[in-house]
Design an enzyme around this catalytic site. Structure first.
Site, PDB file in Angstrom:
ATOM      1  N   LYS A 173      -8.342  -4.357   6.560  1.00 37.65           N
ATOM      2  CA  LYS A 173      -9.441  -5.244   6.155  1.00 37.65           C
ATOM      3  C   LYS A 173      -9.360  -6.617   6.817  1.00 37.65           C
ATOM      4  CE  LYS A 173     -10.382  -2.993   1.771  1.00 37.65           C
ATOM      5  NZ  LYS A 173     -10.664  -3.126   0.336  1.00 37.65           N
TER       6      LYS A 173
ATOM      7  N   ARG B  17       2.282 -13.415  -8.704  1.00 37.92           N
ATOM      8  CA  ARG B  17       3.749 -13.512  -8.638  1.00 37.92           C
ATOM      9  C   ARG B  17       4.165 -14.650  -7.704  1.00 37.92           C
ATOM     10  NH1 ARG B  17       6.649  -8.273  -6.272  1.00 37.92           N
ATOM     11  NH2 ARG B  17       5.343  -8.896  -4.524  1.00 37.92           N
TER      12      ARG B  17
ATOM     13  N   ALA C  26      -7.348  -7.791  -2.255  1.00 39.96           N
ATOM     14  CA  ALA C  26      -8.257  -7.287  -3.287  1.00 39.96           C
ATOM     15  C   ALA C  26      -8.757  -8.431  -4.176  1.00 39.96           C
ATOM     16  CB  ALA C  26      -7.554  -6.232  -4.133  1.00 39.96           C
TER      17      ALA C  26
ATOM     18  N   SER D  75     -14.728   8.011   0.050  1.00 42.81           N
ATOM     19  CA  SER D  75     -15.941   7.428   0.624  1.00 42.81           C
ATOM     20  C   SER D  75     -16.856   8.468   1.284  1.00 42.81           C
ATOM     21  CB  SER D  75     -15.572   6.323   1.622  1.00 42.81           C
ATOM     22  OG  SER D  75     -15.019   5.226   0.921  1.00 42.81           O
TER      23      SER D  75
HETATM   24  P1  ATR Z   1      -4.259  -5.842  -1.654  1.00 42.92           P
HETATM   25  O1  ATR Z   1      -5.010  -5.885  -0.365  1.00 42.92           O
HETATM   26  O2  ATR Z   1      -4.338  -4.513  -2.363  1.00 42.92           O
HETATM   27  O3  ATR Z   1      -4.585  -6.982  -2.558  1.00 42.92           O
HETATM   28  P2  ATR Z   1      -1.843  -7.197  -0.909  1.00 42.92           P
HETATM   29  O4  ATR Z   1      -2.638  -8.157  -0.101  1.00 42.92           O
HETATM   30  O5  ATR Z   1      -0.554  -6.666  -0.380  1.00 42.92           O
HETATM   31  O6  ATR Z   1      -2.714  -5.915  -1.254  1.00 42.92           O
HETATM   32  O7  ATR Z   1      -1.593  -7.862  -2.343  1.00 42.92           O
HETATM   33  C1  ATR Z   1      -0.845  -7.237  -3.327  1.00 42.92           C
HETATM   34  C2  ATR Z   1      -0.888  -8.086  -4.598  1.00 42.92           C
HETATM   35  O8  ATR Z   1      -0.096  -7.433  -5.604  1.00 42.92           O
HETATM   36  C3  ATR Z   1      -0.306  -9.473  -4.430  1.00 42.92           C
HETATM   37  O9  ATR Z   1      -0.963 -10.352  -5.304  1.00 42.92           O
HETATM   38  C4  ATR Z   1       1.150  -9.255  -4.861  1.00 42.92           C
HETATM   39  O10 ATR Z   1       1.826 -10.409  -5.277  1.00 42.92           O
HETATM   40  P3  ATR Z   1       2.576 -11.338  -4.190  1.00 42.92           P
HETATM   41  O11 ATR Z   1       1.515 -12.189  -3.564  1.00 42.92           O
HETATM   42  O12 ATR Z   1       3.538 -12.135  -5.000  1.00 42.92           O
HETATM   43  O13 ATR Z   1       3.241 -10.417  -3.219  1.00 42.92           O
HETATM   44  C5  ATR Z   1       0.934  -8.327  -6.031  1.00 42.92           C
HETATM   45  N1  ATR Z   1       2.126  -7.547  -6.351  1.00 42.92           N
HETATM   46  C6  ATR Z   1       2.690  -6.572  -5.615  1.00 42.92           C
HETATM   47  N2  ATR Z   1       3.756  -6.077  -6.258  1.00 42.92           N
HETATM   48  C7  ATR Z   1       3.883  -6.751  -7.417  1.00 42.92           C
HETATM   49  C8  ATR Z   1       4.800  -6.694  -8.524  1.00 42.92           C
HETATM   50  N3  ATR Z   1       5.793  -5.808  -8.533  1.00 42.92           N
HETATM   51  N4  ATR Z   1       4.600  -7.555  -9.545  1.00 42.92           N
HETATM   52  C9  ATR Z   1       3.593  -8.441  -9.533  1.00 42.92           C
HETATM   53  N5  ATR Z   1       2.692  -8.531  -8.519  1.00 42.92           N
HETATM   54  C10 ATR Z   1       2.842  -7.710  -7.480  1.00 42.92           C
END
Ligand code: ATR
Length: 288
Positions: free
Chosen positions: A75, A162, A141, A26
């Site tokens: 965030k 998931r 995100a 950034s």
């Molecule tokens: P961000 O702010 O980057 O979105 P987050 O709020 O921690 O980070 O969200 C991570 C996302 O990646 C979630 O949708 C998570 O799924 P869960 O809600 O089931 O936790 C997904 N995610 C993380 N690891 C994963 C994996 N190994 N397989 C599938 N989805 C995954």
């Protein structure tokens, strides 16, 4: 008086707050924007202690910082602590941009989804209107992306995560936005997905954890856009998966530049040219 005049003539200060922050591009992006638009400002990276966002924000506001970008993992804190919030922040529960007014009041906005849409529609030249779109993930995100994606009027927008309950919750929070429109908004489990999709957007952290792509490749229409919100090595597994299934892969570098351009416009009232900055960052990324 002399001191006051000196203070007033200093360039406005902005920063990005995160932990970790050393990797952040950034400062580079906003410095290029400032040069290209002739705006006098300084933009720095602020490493914030994991339990110290509240204190750091107060300190930055008190010392005259005019705006902040906020990145992982703050965030949600940014959205919660602000004095006012845009509709996008209220829906997503997350903010990536803070605007400080002359009285030190902090307004929270979220430009992540706008940046995503701008990169897909403008930079990649892929229309979303009338298309079948699959959004993978339901974390911060994905939440930031949903309202701007809906605003593009896709025919179908499916959220798949998931943890299915989180996808259902996210869809419920946005259901009123599609009422009476031609857009169908659904939360579906991976096993219930029916392709083909024209655009698949990866907003999960699965690649970071070395996990497999969470949906089947045959869901991609040949030539579909497969977009990963990450860039650099973290985006590679998804981009390779896209290529293996005949899709056009795109990483999130353009989203990063475009969300920054939206933030810059909120702060300065001037829209910076994003294309030359994206080209510059791409060449810097490729050189490493
Ligand atoms: P961000 O702010 O980057 O979105 P987050 O709020 O921690 O980070 O969200 C991570 C996302 O990646 C979630 O949708 C998570 O799924 P869960 O809600 O089931 O936790 C997904 N995610 C993380 N690891 C994963 C994996 N190994 N397989 C599938 N989805 C995954």
């Amino acid at each position: 008086m002399a001191q006051a005049r000196n203070t007033m003539s200093l360039p406005d200060r902005y920063c990005v707050m995160g932990n970790p922050i050393a990797h952040s591009r950034s400062p580079r992006i906003h410095t290029l924007f400032a040069q290209l638009t002739g705006q006098a400002l300084v933009y720095e990276a602020e490493l914030v202690a994991l339990d110290g966002f509240d204190a750091a924000l107060r300190q930055l506001v008190q010392t005259g910082t005019r705006g902040m970008n906020v990145t992982v993992p703050f965030k949600l804190d940014a959205a919660r602590l602000a004095d006012s919030r845009s509709d996008r922040v209220l829906r997503a529960g997350a903010a990536n941009t803070l605007v400080v007014d002359a009285d030190g009041r902090v307004h929270a906005d979220n430009t992540d989804g706008l940046g995503l849409v701008a990169d897909i529609v403008r930079n990649a030249g892929v229309a979303l209107a009338g298309q079948r779109v699959l959004l993978l993930g339901a974390g911060g995100a994905a939440a930031g992306a949903l309202a701007p994606l809906i605003a593009q009027a896709p025919a179908l927008l499916v959220v798949c995560n998931r943890t299915h309950a989180k996808a259902q919750e996210l869809v419920a929070q946005h259901a009123d936005l599609v009422e009476g429109s031609a857009t169908q908004l659904l939360a579906l489990k991976a096993g219930a997905l029916e392709g083909p999709f024209d655009v698949v957007i990866n907003a999960t952290a699965s690649s970071l954890q070395g996990a497999a792509i969470p949906v089947a490749g045959h869901l991609l229409r040949p030539g579909a856009l497969a977009y990963d919100m990450m860039y650099g090595p973290a985006a590679q597994p998804f981009l390779q998966w896209a290529a293996q299934h005949g899709a056009q892969g795109r990483d999130g570098l353009g989203m990063l530049v475009e969300q920054a351009a939206e933030a810059f416009a909120l702060w300065r009232g001037v829209r910076p040219p994003s294309q030359p900055v994206l080209a510059q960052l791409r060449s810097e990324l490729d050189a490493h």
